[in-house]
Design a protein around this motif. Structure first.
Motif, short mmCIF file in Angstrom:
data_model
loop_
_atom_site.label_atom_id
_atom_site.label_comp_id
_atom_site.label_asym_id
_atom_site.label_seq_id
_atom_site.Cartn_x
_atom_site.Cartn_y
_atom_site.Cartn_z
N UNK A 110 19.46 4.87 1.65
CA UNK A 110 18.80 4.68 0.35
C UNK A 110 17.32 4.37 0.50
N UNK A 111 16.77 4.53 1.70
CA UNK A 111 15.38 4.18 1.96
C UNK A 111 14.39 5.20 1.42
N UNK A 112 14.69 6.46 1.56
CA UNK A 112 13.71 7.49 1.23
C UNK A 112 13.39 7.45 -0.25
N UNK A 113 12.11 7.36 -0.61
CA UNK A 113 11.74 7.32 -2.04
C UNK A 113 12.07 8.62 -2.73
N UNK A 114 12.64 8.52 -3.92
CA UNK A 114 13.03 9.72 -4.66
C UNK A 114 11.83 10.36 -5.36
N UNK A 115 10.81 9.56 -5.66
CA UNK A 115 9.67 10.10 -6.41
C UNK A 115 8.45 9.25 -6.14
N UNK A 116 7.27 9.83 -6.43
CA UNK A 116 6.03 9.08 -6.33
C UNK A 116 6.00 7.99 -7.40
N UNK A 117 5.44 6.85 -7.06
CA UNK A 117 5.40 5.72 -7.99
C UNK A 117 4.17 5.79 -8.89
N UNK A 118 4.26 5.11 -10.02
CA UNK A 118 3.15 5.07 -10.98
C UNK A 118 2.24 3.90 -10.66
N UNK A 119 0.94 4.19 -10.56
CA UNK A 119 -0.06 3.16 -10.24
C UNK A 119 -1.23 3.27 -11.22
N UNK A 120 -2.02 2.18 -11.27
CA UNK A 120 -3.22 2.19 -12.09
C UNK A 120 -4.33 1.46 -11.36
N UNK A 121 -5.54 2.02 -11.42
CA UNK A 121 -6.71 1.29 -10.96
C UNK A 121 -7.90 1.76 -11.80
N UNK A 122 -9.00 0.98 -11.83
CA UNK A 122 -10.13 1.31 -12.71
C UNK A 122 -10.73 2.68 -12.44
N UNK A 123 -10.75 3.09 -11.18
CA UNK A 123 -11.40 4.36 -10.85
C UNK A 123 -10.57 5.57 -11.29
N UNK A 124 -9.24 5.50 -11.06
CA UNK A 124 -8.39 6.66 -11.32
C UNK A 124 -7.54 6.54 -12.58
N UNK A 125 -7.45 5.34 -13.10
CA UNK A 125 -6.56 5.14 -14.23
C UNK A 125 -5.12 5.26 -13.77
N UNK A 126 -4.26 5.74 -14.65
CA UNK A 126 -2.87 5.94 -14.27
C UNK A 126 -2.75 7.15 -13.33
N UNK A 127 -2.04 6.97 -12.26
CA UNK A 127 -1.81 8.07 -11.33
C UNK A 127 -0.54 7.75 -10.52
N UNK A 128 -0.04 8.77 -9.86
CA UNK A 128 1.17 8.60 -9.05
C UNK A 128 0.82 8.71 -7.58
N UNK A 129 1.45 7.85 -6.78
CA UNK A 129 1.20 7.83 -5.33
C UNK A 129 2.53 7.64 -4.61
N UNK A 130 2.58 8.17 -3.44
CA UNK A 130 3.71 7.91 -2.56
C UNK A 130 3.43 6.63 -1.78
N UNK A 131 4.46 6.18 -1.07
CA UNK A 131 4.25 5.04 -0.18
C UNK A 131 3.30 5.46 0.95
N UNK A 132 2.97 4.52 1.82
CA UNK A 132 2.11 4.84 2.96
C UNK A 132 2.68 6.07 3.67
N UNK A 133 1.84 7.06 3.99
CA UNK A 133 2.37 8.30 4.56
C UNK A 133 3.28 8.10 5.75
N UNK A 134 2.91 7.23 6.70
CA UNK A 134 3.75 7.02 7.86
C UNK A 134 5.07 6.39 7.47
#
Length: 210
Positions: A110-134
């Motif tokens: 059950x470790x592998x992420x099923x989807x990119x997570x939703x994140x927000x920061x001032x520069x990009x606003x809402x965006x989706x990112x995966x966990x650390x690549x490694x």
């Protein structure tokens, strides 16, 4: 090994035996066999360094060829390997599966992420990112290996599982026929030589009578 101090070998590529029977069919079996005991108290770990682990994953299409791993990631691989070996040992010895090993495999499933997570920061606003690549690569590899192990241990091939019968080897294999208990020609030759030596050196009083 039992009663013997092991010496780690730093260059695994030169001394690694060919894959055990079944390892090409089940990457989980090949994964469990990355911890090798060799004659003379030597120990070979194909996941012994980040570079070696990255090469092993890439060769089995579980990571891109240019992946760079951290030691903490490799430690996770080795930890799952140890638990998988415990499950294989319990299966071949007809013993109950260890709870810790079951938890480790289920956690990896059950470790592998099923989807990119939703994140927000001032520069990009809402965006989706995966966990650390490694981390994502290792999580994926762990999940694939755990699923493969589950298929092996619960499928019809589980009846063919065996441990190599040539000390000090501790690899697992799928028997190709009922009497096959050696993981390689090297181990078979060593076992036959050991039996021949034992017959030659047996004292007369050791021979069976009647």
């Amino acid at each position: 090994m039992r009663g013997m101090k092991e010496t780690a070998i730093s260059e695994p590529a030169d001394l690694a035996p060919p894959p055990a029977p079944g390892a090409e069919q089940y990457r989980a079996l090949d994964f469990a066999n990355t911890a090798l005991a060799l004659p003379g108290g030597q120990f070979l770990d194909l996941l012994g360094s980040p570079e070696a682990a990255a090469r092993w994953l890439a060769e089995r299409e579980l990571a891109p060829p240019d992946v760079e791993l951290y030691e903490v990631c490799v430690a996770r691989l080795r930890a799952l390997r140890d638990q998988l070996r415990a499950l294989l040992a319990s299966r071949t010895d007809a013993l109950p599966a260890p709870d810790e090993a079951l938890r480790a495999v289920n956690d990896a499933l059950t470790r592998a992420p099923a989807a990119a997570l939703l994140r927000w920061d001032p520069a990009q606003g809402l965006h989706r990112v995966q966990a650390h690549p490694t981390d994502r690569i290792v999580d994926h590899a762990l999940a694939v290996l755990a699923a493969d192990a589950a298929d092996l241990l619960t499928g019809p091939d589980a009846e063919r599982l065996a441990a190599c019968d040539s000390p000090p080897c501790r690899r697992y294999l799928l028997r190709t026929h009922a009497r096959r208990h050696w993981c390689s020609v090297r181990c078979g030759d060593r076992a036959r030589a050991a039996r021949a030596y034992a017959r030659r050196t047996r004292r007369p009083t050791d021979r069976p009578t009647g």
